[in-house]
Design an enzyme around this catalytic site. Sequence first.
Site, PDB file in Angstrom:
ATOM      1  N   GLU A   1       5.204  -2.683  -1.686  1.00  0.00           N
ATOM      2  CA  GLU A   1       4.243  -1.752  -2.263  1.00  0.00           C
ATOM      3  C   GLU A   1       4.925  -0.496  -2.784  1.00  0.00           C
ATOM      4  O   GLU A   1       4.587   0.020  -3.841  1.00  0.00           O
ATOM      5  CB  GLU A   1       3.193  -1.371  -1.224  1.00  0.00           C
ATOM      6  CG  GLU A   1       2.142  -0.396  -1.753  1.00  0.00           C
ATOM      7  CD  GLU A   1       1.093  -0.031  -0.715  1.00  0.00           C
ATOM      8  OE1 GLU A   1       0.169   0.724  -1.070  1.00  0.00           O
ATOM      9  OE2 GLU A   1       1.197  -0.494   0.436  1.00  0.00           O
TER      10      GLU A   1
ATOM     11  N   GLN B   1      -6.620  -4.748   0.471  1.00  0.00           N
ATOM     12  CA  GLN B   1      -5.654  -4.301   1.471  1.00  0.00           C
ATOM     13  C   GLN B   1      -6.330  -3.386   2.478  1.00  0.00           C
ATOM     14  O   GLN B   1      -6.692  -2.260   2.164  1.00  0.00           O
ATOM     15  CB  GLN B   1      -4.496  -3.569   0.790  1.00  0.00           C
ATOM     16  CG  GLN B   1      -3.441  -3.044   1.756  1.00  0.00           C
ATOM     17  CD  GLN B   1      -2.392  -2.195   1.053  1.00  0.00           C
ATOM     18  OE1 GLN B   1      -2.635  -1.654  -0.023  1.00  0.00           O
ATOM     19  NE2 GLN B   1      -1.231  -2.060   1.653  1.00  0.00           N
ATOM     20  N   GLY B   2      -6.498  -3.848   3.710  1.00  0.00           N
ATOM     21  CA  GLY B   2      -7.155  -3.060   4.754  1.00  0.00           C
ATOM     22  C   GLY B   2      -6.145  -2.377   5.659  1.00  0.00           C
ATOM     23  O   GLY B   2      -5.861  -2.872   6.753  1.00  0.00           O
ATOM     24  N   TYR B   3      -5.615  -1.263   5.206  1.00  0.00           N
ATOM     25  CA  TYR B   3      -4.646  -0.504   5.989  1.00  0.00           C
ATOM     26  C   TYR B   3      -5.247   0.819   6.472  1.00  0.00           C
ATOM     27  O   TYR B   3      -5.450   1.032   7.656  1.00  0.00           O
ATOM     28  CB  TYR B   3      -3.382  -0.221   5.164  1.00  0.00           C
ATOM     29  CG  TYR B   3      -2.311  -1.270   5.239  1.00  0.00           C
ATOM     30  CD1 TYR B   3      -2.605  -2.604   5.524  1.00  0.00           C
ATOM     31  CD2 TYR B   3      -0.979  -0.958   5.005  1.00  0.00           C
ATOM     32  CE1 TYR B   3      -1.619  -3.568   5.582  1.00  0.00           C
ATOM     33  CE2 TYR B   3       0.020  -1.911   5.064  1.00  0.00           C
ATOM     34  CZ  TYR B   3      -0.296  -3.208   5.349  1.00  0.00           C
ATOM     35  OH  TYR B   3       0.689  -4.163   5.412  1.00  0.00           O
ATOM     36  N   SER B   4      -5.519   1.733   5.536  1.00  0.00           N
ATOM     37  CA  SER B   4      -5.926   3.093   5.899  1.00  0.00           C
ATOM     38  C   SER B   4      -7.268   3.123   6.607  1.00  0.00           C
ATOM     39  O   SER B   4      -8.156   2.302   6.344  1.00  0.00           O
ATOM     40  CB  SER B   4      -6.009   3.979   4.644  1.00  0.00           C
ATOM     41  OG  SER B   4      -4.731   4.186   4.089  1.00  0.00           O
TER      42      SER B   4
ATOM     43  N   SER C   1       2.394   8.847   2.779  1.00  0.00           N
ATOM     44  CA  SER C   1       2.639  10.135   2.117  1.00  0.00           C
ATOM     45  C   SER C   1       4.133  10.397   1.979  1.00  0.00           C
ATOM     46  O   SER C   1       4.958   9.883   2.726  1.00  0.00           O
ATOM     47  CB  SER C   1       1.977  11.273   2.903  1.00  0.00           C
ATOM     48  OG  SER C   1       2.714  11.564   4.071  1.00  0.00           O
ATOM     49  N   ASN C   2       4.478  11.236   0.999  1.00  0.00           N
ATOM     50  CA  ASN C   2       5.887  11.530   0.768  1.00  0.00           C
ATOM     51  C   ASN C   2       6.529  12.236   1.954  1.00  0.00           C
ATOM     52  O   ASN C   2       7.738  12.112   2.189  1.00  0.00           O
ATOM     53  CB  ASN C   2       6.042  12.358  -0.503  1.00  0.00           C
ATOM     54  CG  ASN C   2       5.951  11.489  -1.752  1.00  0.00           C
ATOM     55  OD1 ASN C   2       5.475  10.349  -1.693  1.00  0.00           O
ATOM     56  ND2 ASN C   2       6.409  11.999  -2.873  1.00  0.00           N
ATOM     57  N   GLU C   3       5.727  12.968   2.726  1.00  0.00           N
ATOM     58  CA  GLU C   3       6.270  13.598   3.931  1.00  0.00           C
ATOM     59  C   GLU C   3       6.719  12.526   4.936  1.00  0.00           C
ATOM     60  O   GLU C   3       7.786  12.628   5.545  1.00  0.00           O
ATOM     61  CB  GLU C   3       5.227  14.511   4.568  1.00  0.00           C
ATOM     62  CG  GLU C   3       4.914  15.772   3.762  1.00  0.00           C
ATOM     63  CD  GLU C   3       3.984  15.517   2.579  1.00  0.00           C
ATOM     64  OE1 GLU C   3       3.812  16.429   1.757  1.00  0.00           O
ATOM     65  OE2 GLU C   3       3.430  14.400   2.489  1.00  0.00           O
TER      66      GLU C   3
END
Length: 401
Positions: free
Chosen positions: A246, A127-130, A387-389
């Site tokens: 996800e 998975q190439g996301y970040s 992130s949860n934020e």
Amino acid sequence: METKSVDLQAFRREVRAFIEQEADESIREAGRKMTSFFPPFEQCMRWHRKLHARGWSAASWPEQYGGPGWSREQKRIFEEECRIAGVPRLLPQGLGMVGPAIMKFGTDEQKSRFLPGIASGEDFWAQGYSEPNAGSDLASLACRAEHRGDHYVINGSKTWTTYAHHANRMFLLVRTSNEGKPQQGISFFLIDRLDRPGLDIRPIIGLDGFPEQCDVFFDNVEVPLDCCLGEENQGWTVAKYLLEHERGGSASFAATFGMELNRIRERAAELGDGFGGILCDDPVFQQRFTRLYLEVAALDATESRFAAMEKGSPESGPMSSMIKITAMETLQRITELAVEVEGSPTLTLQLAALTVGAGAAPEGPEQALTVMPKYLNNRAATIFGGSNEIQRNIIAKMLLG
């Protein structure tokens, strides 16, 4: 549609017998030595292929794409028996992420080309996301693809790409336009080969001592025009759909967390509290354990509601964000309690004992072997996958306006 009548008890016996026969010791050892959401690769993929031979690898897929056509109750029984047996979870990147995205957005050619290899375990997708400067703020990604003649040329990098050093395919987000809002210039690519000139994969050693994540570099990497899933510059729609799977749709967090809590309770019944008593009788332990037990029960109810939702609906996005928040924060509290219960035996880094097939005996109790690696790996649980934020912002925007 006519519903098939299934003897669920007979089905449970069938699943249990299959696992007993096909899951050899190395597969079970891989299940015992999981230190993150991603089990040891080799044994996990071998188990994947065994399940595929039985027609059970893509348990949540529709029958037309190779799924077994199970009811929700059959899926629950299958997952439950796998957890009880201690076999590793199948890796989610193909079955739970890009597979459903291809089903929804892919052309007939893309479906026939890519889905069989995902189901069989012949192909593994990274998975190439970040990126170094675009993680939870994914819309700011800078990895770029330029349209040149009959191909695209990709330049840039991805990071925290799980098991990219084992993968033969990759799905990734790239910027194909700078016009309009940042999200409007993103495309979703399916890369069919990772041995293309200019593509460099470098493993990253994690806190548990193993190379699970990777940096991936693209230096004038050429890919065909038909690698685009969905329309060019419309990849954000595909990405959001995939992220729902996800964050909340590809696994039962609650059931896994329940197993972790059972292990903690068993160990607390064996260990002393330092004052002549048993740890499980300590009121502070009981309070913390009960709070976590209730959190997991609430998560289980939420996951059941989400499973019945249509993915991509207005309600499913905020619900997947809520599951991601509550599940990952609960997981961190569970791993913290596990470390406190086991105490100092968790502090020794034991790479040989954690390696499947190495035959190295652990120093100290075997139950403590994976406790600290799980704790360390899951410090990132509230960051990866958005992130949860960011998840709280999504809920505020979509539900509260």
